[in-house]
Write an enzyme that holds these catalytic residues in place. Structure first.
Site, PDB file in Angstrom:
ATOM      1  N   LYS A  96     -24.533 -24.334 -24.299  1.00  0.00           N
ATOM      2  CA  LYS A  96     -23.191 -24.578 -23.792  1.00  0.00           C
ATOM      3  C   LYS A  96     -22.549 -23.542 -23.049  1.00  0.00           C
ATOM      4  CE  LYS A  96     -19.668 -24.437 -27.533  1.00  0.00           C
ATOM      5  NZ  LYS A  96     -18.501 -25.213 -28.079  1.00  0.00           N
ATOM      6  N   ASP A  97     -22.853 -22.325 -23.387  1.00  0.00           N
ATOM      7  CA  ASP A  97     -22.040 -21.181 -22.474  1.00  0.00           C
ATOM      8  C   ASP A  97     -22.897 -20.974 -21.322  1.00  0.00           C
ATOM      9  OD1 ASP A  97     -20.237 -20.780 -24.560  1.00  0.00           O
ATOM     10  OD2 ASP A  97     -21.958 -19.624 -25.788  1.00  0.00           O
ATOM     11  N   ARG A 147     -10.847 -28.634 -24.554  1.00  0.00           N
ATOM     12  CA  ARG A 147     -11.605 -29.928 -24.696  1.00  0.00           C
ATOM     13  C   ARG A 147     -10.947 -30.600 -26.049  1.00  0.00           C
ATOM     14  NH1 ARG A 147     -15.651 -30.759 -27.864  1.00  0.00           N
ATOM     15  NH2 ARG A 147     -15.909 -28.539 -28.420  1.00  0.00           N
ATOM     16  N   ARG A 148     -11.354 -29.653 -27.013  1.00  0.00           N
ATOM     17  CA  ARG A 148     -10.779 -30.068 -28.548  1.00  0.00           C
ATOM     18  C   ARG A 148      -9.278 -30.063 -28.631  1.00  0.00           C
ATOM     19  NH1 ARG A 148     -14.305 -24.869 -30.563  1.00  0.00           N
ATOM     20  NH2 ARG A 148     -16.346 -25.998 -30.622  1.00  0.00           N
ATOM     21  N   ARG A 165      -8.790 -16.662 -30.627  1.00  0.00           N
ATOM     22  CA  ARG A 165     -10.105 -16.027 -29.860  1.00  0.00           C
ATOM     23  C   ARG A 165     -10.995 -15.215 -30.813  1.00  0.00           C
ATOM     24  NH1 ARG A 165     -11.785 -14.395 -25.086  1.00  0.00           N
ATOM     25  NH2 ARG A 165     -13.757 -14.266 -26.482  1.00  0.00           N
ATOM     26  N   ARG A 171     -12.352 -15.057 -36.273  1.00  0.00           N
ATOM     27  CA  ARG A 171     -11.726 -16.143 -36.369  1.00  0.00           C
ATOM     28  C   ARG A 171     -11.425 -16.517 -37.539  1.00  0.00           C
ATOM     29  NH1 ARG A 171     -12.609 -20.070 -31.068  1.00  0.00           N
ATOM     30  NH2 ARG A 171     -12.941 -18.571 -29.735  1.00  0.00           N
ATOM     31  N   CYS A 259     -16.819 -23.957 -18.227  1.00  0.00           N
ATOM     32  CA  CYS A 259     -16.560 -23.870 -19.663  1.00  0.00           C
ATOM     33  C   CYS A 259     -15.489 -24.165 -20.003  1.00  0.00           C
ATOM     34  CB  CYS A 259     -17.290 -22.470 -20.424  1.00  0.00           C
ATOM     35  SG  CYS A 259     -16.419 -21.173 -19.976  1.00  0.00           S
TER      36      CYS A 259
HETATM   37  C1  DPM Z   1     -17.534 -22.979 -24.941  1.00  0.00           C
HETATM   38  C2  DPM Z   1     -16.252 -23.273 -25.526  1.00  0.00           C
HETATM   39  C3  DPM Z   1     -16.442 -22.753 -26.797  1.00  0.00           C
HETATM   40  C4  DPM Z   1     -17.620 -21.732 -26.838  1.00  0.00           C
HETATM   41  C5  DPM Z   1     -15.560 -24.527 -25.012  1.00  0.00           C
HETATM   42  C6  DPM Z   1     -15.655 -25.886 -26.113  1.00  0.00           C
HETATM   43  C7  DPM Z   1     -15.092 -22.620 -27.617  1.00  0.00           C
HETATM   44  C8  DPM Z   1     -14.058 -21.863 -27.305  1.00  0.00           C
HETATM   45  C9  DPM Z   1     -13.106 -21.788 -28.339  1.00  0.00           C
HETATM   46  C10 DPM Z   1     -18.104 -23.474 -23.674  1.00  0.00           C
HETATM   47  N1  DPM Z   1     -18.013 -21.829 -25.440  1.00  0.00           N
HETATM   48  O1  DPM Z   1     -16.246 -26.165 -26.583  1.00  0.00           O
HETATM   49  O2  DPM Z   1     -14.756 -26.729 -25.295  1.00  0.00           O
HETATM   50  O3  DPM Z   1     -13.037 -22.253 -29.501  1.00  0.00           O
HETATM   51  O4  DPM Z   1     -12.038 -21.162 -28.299  1.00  0.00           O
HETATM   52  C11 DPM Z   1     -19.297 -21.139 -28.377  1.00  0.00           C
HETATM   53  C12 DPM Z   1     -19.532 -21.356 -29.892  1.00  0.00           C
HETATM   54  C13 DPM Z   1     -20.768 -21.417 -29.957  1.00  0.00           C
HETATM   55  C14 DPM Z   1     -21.457 -21.431 -28.617  1.00  0.00           C
HETATM   56  C15 DPM Z   1     -18.458 -21.332 -30.941  1.00  0.00           C
HETATM   57  C16 DPM Z   1     -17.731 -22.747 -31.226  1.00  0.00           C
HETATM   58  C17 DPM Z   1     -21.626 -22.093 -31.092  1.00  0.00           C
HETATM   59  C18 DPM Z   1     -22.077 -23.286 -30.887  1.00  0.00           C
HETATM   60  C19 DPM Z   1     -23.091 -23.681 -29.957  1.00  0.00           C
HETATM   61  C20 DPM Z   1     -17.758 -20.729 -27.695  1.00  0.00           C
HETATM   62  N2  DPM Z   1     -20.233 -21.100 -27.741  1.00  0.00           N
HETATM   63  O5  DPM Z   1     -17.775 -23.416 -29.975  1.00  0.00           O
HETATM   64  O6  DPM Z   1     -17.492 -22.973 -32.034  1.00  0.00           O
HETATM   65  O7  DPM Z   1     -24.512 -23.078 -30.101  1.00  0.00           O
HETATM   66  O8  DPM Z   1     -23.333 -24.796 -29.583  1.00  0.00           O
END
Ligand code: DPM
Length: 357
Positions: A96-97, A147-148, A165, A171, A259
């Site tokens: 997702k990144d 999104r959340r 952050r 966190r 993202c």
């Molecule tokens: C992206 C988002 C977030 C990450 C945006 C979203 C969360 C940002 C935040 C695109 N990347 O989800 O709407 O909460 O401030 C990220 C996480 C993981 C990968 C952590 C998470 C782990 C889960 C995975 C950050 N990137 O989302 O809690 O491997 O899918």
């Protein structure tokens, strides 16, 4: 497959090719890279793996909300530079990144079987036993995900949302050691990989919060022209995850989302039918569009030319091409349906408001 083509023989017939794996320095990135290393070691016992950890812009700018930094390849640029310079041979990312359009010369050579793609609630210990529903009015929920926040604001109007952050460890610390947040929202997959499943008090289903494109899946990025490495990592592909994620990424790409846009999805494969639900939201969730579509991904055991084709950045020779084409079309078609109903207006307004925050 044989690795003879990539291996140097040391004269005793021992394969000693070293594969360098690039990773970010965060604990989650290290765990994810170690996980892929273990898989590769099992499949190719003679290959030597070396892990190279690097800091990225995303790791350095810890005080600004992700969605406000506006750099799409936040966590990936330095790693791609290292790939390009042949300092590393592959990089493990959370899918997702990864942007839906990768820079030229790179491809996603493997998408591993998805963990739970859902989001989870982690409560401040003092709130143990409560849910988003039963938390007191005005409780502050920590998330920097537009999104959340958009989905949950609409669903749980009695709650307040604030940015948080830092990497997962930071966190959790901010949650537990202060009184700033009643709970935080994180991906269940990341929590599980960190060994923190016990902190999950609630897993959010699609009726509460649909997930981000690619969430829960690991991806291996490689040089697009490095056939040896590409062949080696392609054995890690999980077909169903590949098809779901191609549909999700095609959907996001068509919406021109990075993202940092409030876009969410839900996918499923059942009896060779791939279904995709996709939605876009205003920042407060008041405005939204949500639609669903499905397509057959039955390849009918057709043997195909393994065309050198990328689908939204993914190269998967060992997954039927016709199914990949159908999955990509599904994402594009669903996005077009939402666009015909005004999705671009919602997203443009959301972007403007977020920039002005
Ligand atoms: C992206 C988002 C977030 C990450 C945006 C979203 C969360 C940002 C935040 C695109 N990347 O989800 O709407 O909460 O401030 C990220 C996480 C993981 C990968 C952590 C998470 C782990 C889960 C995975 C950050 N990137 O989302 O809690 O491997 O899918």
């Amino acid at each position: 497959m044989s690795l003879a083509s990539v291996a140097n023989e040391d004269g005793n017939g021992t394969v000693n090719r070293v594969i360098r794996m690039g990773t970010r320095k965060s604990q989650l990135a290290r765990i994810q890279t170690d996980y892929v290393a273990e898989k590769l070691k099992t499949l190719y016992p003679d290959v030597l793996l070396e892990i190279v950890a690097m800091s990225t812009i995303g790791d350095k700018i810890l005080d600004t909300a992700l969605s406000k930094i506006g750099e799409k390849s936040l966590f990936t640029k330095e790693l791609e530079n290292a790939l390009e310079r042949n300092e590393v041979d592959l990089v493990v990312h959370s899918l997702k990144d990864l942007p839906t359009t990768l820079p030229n010369g790179f491809t996603i050579g493997a998408v591993l079987q998805r963990e739970s793609p859902h989001d989870a609630v982690v409560l401040h210990p003092k709130n143990s036993g409560l849910t988003l529903d039963t938390l007191p009015d005005g409780s502050v929920i920590g998330t920097s995900s537009l999104r959340r926040a958009a989905q949950l604001k609409k669903k749980f109007p009695h709650l307040e949302f604030k940015d948080i952050r830092g990497n997962l460890n930071t966190r959790l610390k901010k949650l537990d050691e202060k009184e700033d947040y009643a709970a935080i929202i994180l991906a269940a997959a990341g929590l599980k990989r960190m060994g923190w499943e016990a902190r999950v008090s609630q897993v959010l289903g699609p009726e509460d919060c649909m997930y981000a494109v690619g969430q829960g899946a690991l991806a291996v990025e490689v040089r697009a022209r490095d056939c040896d490495i590409l062949g080696m990592v392609s054995t890690l592909h999980h077909s169903e995850t590949v098809l779901r994620c191609i549909a999700e990424r095609a959907f996001l790409r068509r919406l021109e989302g990075g993202c940092s846009v409030p876009v969410a999805v839900n996918t499923e494969v059942k009896d060779s039918v791939l279904s995709l639900t996709g939605a876009v939201y205003s920042l407060d969730g008041a405005d939204s569009l949500k639609e669903a579509m499905e397509t057959s991904v039955d390849s009918g055991n057709k043997v195909e030319e393994s065309a050198d084709i990328q689908h939204v950045g993914v190269t998967a020779h060992n997954v039927p091409q016709c199914a990949q084409v159908a999955a990509e079309k599904l994402g594009v078609d669903l996005a077009d349906l939402l666009l015909s109903k005004g999705a671009m207006e919602i997203l443009t307004t959301a972007r403007k408001l977020n920039d002005a925050r």
